[in-house]
Write a protein that holds these residues in place. Structure first.
Motif, PDB file in Angstrom:
ATOM      1  N   SER A 178     119.029  57.678 -40.414  1.00  0.00           N
ATOM      2  CA  SER A 178     119.331  59.098 -40.540  1.00  0.00           C
ATOM      3  C   SER A 178     120.609  59.411 -39.778  1.00  0.00           C
ATOM      4  N   LYS A 209     128.436  63.527 -29.861  1.00  0.00           N
ATOM      5  CA  LYS A 209     127.575  62.356 -30.022  1.00  0.00           C
ATOM      6  C   LYS A 209     126.911  62.375 -31.382  1.00  0.00           C
ATOM      7  N   ARG A 211     124.265  59.847 -33.981  1.00  0.00           N
ATOM      8  CA  ARG A 211     123.383  58.693 -33.873  1.00  0.00           C
ATOM      9  C   ARG A 211     122.527  58.556 -35.117  1.00  0.00           C
ATOM     10  N   SER A 213     118.853  58.780 -36.105  1.00  0.00           N
ATOM     11  CA  SER A 213     117.655  59.340 -35.476  1.00  0.00           C
ATOM     12  C   SER A 213     116.379  58.818 -36.123  1.00  0.00           C
ATOM     13  N   ASN A 214     116.526  57.936 -37.101  1.00  0.00           N
ATOM     14  CA  ASN A 214     115.316  57.440 -37.766  1.00  0.00           C
ATOM     15  C   ASN A 214     115.007  56.044 -37.251  1.00  0.00           C
ATOM     16  N   PHE A 215     113.733  55.778 -36.985  1.00  0.00           N
ATOM     17  CA  PHE A 215     113.401  54.500 -36.362  1.00  0.00           C
ATOM     18  C   PHE A 215     113.678  53.336 -37.308  1.00  0.00           C
ATOM     19  N   THR A 216     114.511  52.407 -36.851  1.00  0.00           N
ATOM     20  CA  THR A 216     114.846  51.256 -37.689  1.00  0.00           C
ATOM     21  C   THR A 216     114.658  49.950 -36.937  1.00  0.00           C
ATOM     22  N   GLY A 217     113.867  49.969 -35.882  1.00  0.00           N
ATOM     23  CA  GLY A 217     113.598  48.718 -35.193  1.00  0.00           C
ATOM     24  C   GLY A 217     114.296  48.613 -33.846  1.00  0.00           C
ATOM     25  N   LEU A 218     114.440  47.380 -33.385  1.00  0.00           N
ATOM     26  CA  LEU A 218     114.842  47.105 -32.011  1.00  0.00           C
ATOM     27  C   LEU A 218     116.053  47.855 -31.496  1.00  0.00           C
ATOM     28  N   MET A 220     117.648  50.494 -32.588  1.00  0.00           N
ATOM     29  CA  MET A 220     117.845  51.859 -33.080  1.00  0.00           C
ATOM     30  C   MET A 220     118.299  52.821 -31.990  1.00  0.00           C
ATOM     31  N   THR A 221     117.755  52.651 -30.791  1.00  0.00           N
ATOM     32  CA  THR A 221     118.113  53.552 -29.700  1.00  0.00           C
ATOM     33  C   THR A 221     119.614  53.562 -29.448  1.00  0.00           C
ATOM     34  N   HIS A 222     120.244  52.406 -29.624  1.00  0.00           N
ATOM     35  CA  HIS A 222     121.675  52.312 -29.309  1.00  0.00           C
ATOM     36  C   HIS A 222     122.540  52.428 -30.542  1.00  0.00           C
ATOM     37  N   VAL A 314     120.038  43.713 -27.055  1.00  0.00           N
ATOM     38  CA  VAL A 314     120.009  45.157 -27.035  1.00  0.00           C
ATOM     39  C   VAL A 314     120.507  45.566 -25.667  1.00  0.00           C
ATOM     40  N   ASN A 316     122.963  48.070 -23.198  1.00  0.00           N
ATOM     41  CA  ASN A 316     123.449  49.443 -23.224  1.00  0.00           C
ATOM     42  C   ASN A 316     124.851  49.407 -23.795  1.00  0.00           C
ATOM     43  N   HIS A 317     125.430  50.581 -23.992  1.00  0.00           N
ATOM     44  CA  HIS A 317     126.676  50.650 -24.742  1.00  0.00           C
ATOM     45  C   HIS A 317     127.689  49.611 -24.312  1.00  0.00           C
TER      46      HIS A 317
END
Lengths: 323, 653
Positions: A178, A209, A211, A213-218, A220-222, A314, A316-317
């Motif tokens: 998303s 910012k 991003r 926002s839809n969960f796509t696995g490992l 996704m947060t980043h 995974v 951080n940035h």
């Protein structure tokens, strides 16, 4: 007396908690209610409009509730006139509280319907300008932006001119993602084999910012990107500079982008649309993974003899290259 | 075999290792205790093979409380992980597994069984029946649910939990998730779904065919009405889930292409099918909750329910609308403005009947006399809290605004406000309210209220900030965030609230243990001065045949009216007749174990095991079908036994 002490403690705890939450709310940055573009502004107005209605409903229910609970609680001074155990209902009242919600729902539906149709069009404030078309493609776990007109491609950042309508053609290479830049406007899904249109526009220069926002696995947060609004001239300079100085996008480089991982920002002076249109082809990324012998979560599979490695880190940035 | 176990047993995560050890110790402890106390036979004859609806209901509730503990533990772990930015308490993989299992367990293995348990205990009593229509099926329902839940829970120590969210969207759940995790999800839900579907059918028939004389449809108590409507929704919605799960199982195990990215599969189809079941599902859990609150508010306000007919009409309207709103779960999928507009309107329309219900409850409180017992506290807290959940639901229903709310914490806060303030409050309220019916004594009021305040305040402190986090742009299902996002303070507050809820739950559990030893035993079947038939039994805990003489129903508050009439009339001697009751059944348990075996085989693609389990299930079906009814005649309860059980009825004037 003791009973009252307990009650006061409960009331105090509740009020203190509410105060803390309110103070924190006032101090935090409610970006959805602070939009920087006409699309976000339209949605914010709609949200505020609905919030007023909802607050009115809450006040009515809470007041009625408090009145009933306090007035009709059991105590020694109960007045027998105030107790009617066989009251079965009241047609008049029930019709009233059927009609009022219907009116409220109607009052909310009309602006909502208007807004829905309006969001399908470019923003009204800049109808004289031709929208810039940018393809936004989600691939586990990065965002790829292609400018077909300018023939440039970026990864994890998108530069746009301010006060200029942008038409994002959102799709995905693998999972359902998303595309969301909260301060500029609402989100839309990107799905393999399909294209969704989303008009956005930034009113002032700045870095926002964005991003998935839809969960796509490992990762996704980043899976985030920078949405950068530049002044018109600055934007033109950046386009020229990228066209001249950024490397061409080699097919192998692009194939690497199809493997699940978080990556840093990148710029190219050609687009992936030469090799694949994810809006038509939903199998491309899967075929690449098979070719490299990679599955999500870094599990290697036996593919046609290719020794592929994917270290799904995974982190951080990563560092942000300048642009 | 040994290799297989070594490969899948999870021993590298300290949290899961601790769980492994505690599970092993608990199992050893239970086996030891049963053997030491010589309780195996008792367990088998009195509980496992029992077809008594009250015992099945109690087993459902015990299972639900266990699952509430597990799901709550997941929730606290999530809150712990999100309290501070860049937290490394959980790995992203672990976090993903935890929010997936939290959602799935709380909705399907906690809320559903808790409510089904209360329905099982109460409905036959409330309509004046001796048992449900199909006692044998009822036992099968429970065991298949239970083994489905067990199978799902095994994932966490053996092979890895599912990690694609409780919505399990394709293609992430197919191409994006190799390994057994998602198979556990598909088969665990499938097996327990069988139980739910059977329960739905069972209760539709029970409520239509087993009512006491004089209980017309319009005289049925509200909890029975809500359960009837819920059972209908189950019958219409659950087959959708069954088929969708089967199709995805084929995709994952046999290489079909229903929801895949490749070879013409359509991932969007899964989203549609899932929510076609999923939205009715949330009404399946909220409607019985509404029923529980109606009963409790009416009892403790000591006033008949306000607007009984409009309550029923709004129930039916809600159930019909529940099937017409599923698209609101993906307004952002790029549907046309017209489509989104239609589903916005249907979604907001649900607020109309729900609003009617809220005002009817307030109307019930008007000119009443409110007794603040613990169940009433839960029910009263529900009204204002649930309204917050309701109005935010209307806001989410506005599709144009939903583009901003979708997938963020505003949504998370909304559905927790409806599911906790609605369903969980109702579970606790019903649990305390009908507790004397199940165990013959009340729960301690002081601890009950303490638990209530901890839980209710903790709940609001936990979820109010999450609305604001949504406005601050925090997406759901992220395992961490950065300090500069500015979400830290609100997350800290939210975690404090979650701890409060945890304490509240612990007090509830402690209260059960405390009351078991110290509470006064009830001598009559009517501890709360109730209004409906379940309180009309002579003893506190109804005997297995429920009523010695089936009561006559003359109005909405059946028992209330009997009590009013009895004040004037002296009781003459009652003529007892022998009562026919069904015998116990062991086949359902065996069959459910075989379901578990077959499911486990499919999860790990051990075809021999799956096929053996499948043959076993078929054999059980054949065995049951070919048995003559003469071999399963049931038995008669003799008049002497009835006289012994029915103590002289003492009613206070």
């Amino acid at each position: 007396m003791l009973k009252n002490v307990k009650l006061w403690i409960i009331v105090l705890i509740s009020i203190a908690s509410l105060l803390v939450i309110t103070v924190l709310a006032l101090r935090s940055d409610l970006i959805i209610l602070d939009p920087k573009g006409p699309v976000g502004a339209l949605q914010k107005d709609l949200i505020m409009y609905s919030i007023y209605f909802m607050l009115a409903i809450l006040v009515v229910v809470f007041v009625l509730f408090a009145y009933m609970v306090i007035k009709y609680r059991e105590h020694s001074k109960n007045n027998s006139n105030d107790y009617k155990p066989d009251m079965h209902g009241s047609t008049k009242l029930e019709i009233i509280w059927t009609l009022i919600p219907i009116i409220i729902v109607t009052a909310l539906s009309i602006p909502n319907a208007k807004a829905l149709y309006e969001l399908k069009e470019p923003p009204k404030s800049t109808v004289d300008k031709e929208p810039i078309v940018i393809h936004a493609t989600a691939a586990d776990w990065k965002w790829i932006f292609s400018y077909p007109e300018e023939n440039i491609e970026t990864v994890n950042y998108v530069n746009v001119p301010e006060d200029h309508p942008i038409l994002f053609k959102v799709t995905a290479a693998d999972s359902m993602a998303s595309f969301w830049v909260p301060q500029i406007g609402g989100q839309i899904y990107g799905m393999p084999g399909m294209v969704n249109d989303l008009y956005l526009q930034a009113d002032e220069p700045g870095e926002y910012k964005g991003r998935n926002s839809n969960f796509t696995g490992l990762g996704m947060t980043h899976q985030q990107f920078k949405f950068v609004a530049l002044e018109e001239k600055e934007y033109q300079d950046w386009v020229k500079d990228t066209q001249q100085n950024a490397p061409k996008l080699a097919e192998e480089t692009y194939e690497k982008l199809m493997l699940p991982d978080n990556v840093d920002e990148m710029s190219f002076s050609s687009t992936h649309l030469e090799f694949v249109d994810h809006g038509q082809n939903s199998e491309y990324a899967m075929n690449i993974r098979a070719k490299y012998g990679v599955e999500v979560k870094g599990i290697k599979v036996k593919a046609n003899g290719n020794e592929g490695e994917s270290d799904v880190e995974v982190s951080n940035h990563g560092s942000h290259s300048s642009h | 075999m040994f290799e297989f176990i070594k490969e899948h047993l999870i021993l590298d995560d300290p949290l899961i290792l601790g769980a492994n050890i505690s599970i092993a110790l608990t199992v050893i402890g239970i086996v030891f205790a049963l053997t030491y106390l010589k309780k195996w036979k008792w367990l088998w004859t009195e509980w496992i093979t029992s077809v008594d609806h009250k015992k099945i209901g109690i087993m459902y509730i015990i299972a639900a409380l266990l699952m509430l503990f597990r799901g709550g533990f997941d929730a606290l772990l999530m809150r712990a992980q999100l309290t501070v930015p860049n937290n490394e308490l959980l790995t992203p993989q672990h976090y993903n597994e935890i929010f997936t299992t939290h959602g799935t367990i709380m909705i399907l293995f906690m809320a559903m069984p808790f409510l089904l348990g209360l329905m099982n205990v109460v409905i036959p009593l409330q309509i004046g029946a001796r048992d449900v229509a199909f006692p044998y099926l009822n036992n099968l329902s429970f065991w298949s649910f239970f083994f489905g839940a067990i199978l799902f829970n095994v994932s966490f120590v053996f092979g890895g939990s599912p990690d694609a969210g409780w919505t399990n969207y394709a293609p992430l759940a197919i191409e994006g998730s190799p390994g057994p995790g998602i198979n556990y999800y598909l088969l665990g839900l499938q097996i327990s779904g069988i139980g739910t579907l059977l329960t739905g059918i069972n209760f539709v028939v029970t409520i239509f065919k087993m009512r006491a004389p004089g209980m017309t449809l319009l005289r049925m108590p509200m909890f029975t009405w809500t359960s009837l409507i819920t059972s209908f929704i189950i019958v219409f919605a659950f087959p959708i889930l069954t088929v969708s799960l089967a199709l995805m199982t084929f995709d994952r195990l046999f290489g079909t292409h229903f929801f895949t990215l490749t070879d013409g599969g359509n991932p969007m189809l899964w989203s549609n099918l899932f929510w076609l079941w999923g939205h009715p599902e949330v009404y399946i859990v909220i409607l019985p909750a509404f029923g529980i609150f109606s009963e409790i508010i009416s009892t403790f306000a000591r006033k008949t329910l306000f607007g009984h007919k409009s309550m029923i009409i709004s129930l039916v309207v809600i159930s019909l609308l529940s099937f017409l709103v599923w698209v609101h779960h993906f307004f952002t999928m790029g549907g046309s403005a017209a489509l989104n507009n239609v589903f916005s309107i249907t979604t907001m329309a649900i607020a109309i009947p729900t609003g009617i219900k809220i005002f009817n409850w307030l109307g019930t409180l008007y000119k009443s006399r409110i007794q603040f017992s613990t169940p009433m506290m839960w029910a009263l807290a529900f009204i204002p809290t649930f309204v917050i959940g309701g109005v935010t639901g209307v806001m989410l229903g506005m599709a144009a605004a939903d583009f901003q709310y979708h997938n963020n914490y505003f949504l998370v806060a909304h559905f927790h406000y409806t599911l906790i303030a609605g369903v969980v409050f109702a579970c606790f309220a019903g649990f305390e309210y009908w507790y004397p019916k199940m165990f013959g004594h009340k729960l301690n009021e002081r601890f009950g209220k303490l638990a209530f305040w901890f839980f209710a305040i903790g709940f609001n402190v936990c979820f109010l900030p999450q609305f604001l986090l949504g406005f601050a742009g925090m997406p759901r299902r992220v395992y961490t965030y950065l300090p500069e996002d500015g979400w830290t303070a609100l997350n800290v507050v939210s975690t404090i609230g979650a701890i409060g809820m945890g304490i509240g739950f612990m007090i509830v559990v402690y209260n059960v243990l405390y009351s078991m030893r110290h509470a006064k035993r009830e001598t009559t079947g009517d501890p709360w001065n109730g209004r409906t038939l379940e309180w009309a039994t002579a003893t506190a805990m109804p005997p297995h045949y429920n009523f010695a003489v089936v009561p006559e129903v003359k109005g909405i508050d059946a028992f209330w009216e009997i009590k009013q009439a009895n004040n004037a009339v002296k009781k003459e001697n009652i003529e007892y007749k022998p009562i026919h009751m069904p015998s116990n059944a062991s086949t359902p348990f065996v069959m459910s174990v075989l379901f578990f075996v077959a499911g486990f085989g499919l999860v790990f693609e051990l075809w021999w095991m799956a096929i053996l389990g499948g043959i076993g299930i078929l054999a059980c079906l054949v065995l049951r079908s070919l048995r003559s009814h003469r071999e399963d005649e049931g038995y008669y309860v003799s008049v002497d036994e009835i006289k012994k059980r029915e103590q002289p009825i003492q009613r206070e004037a």
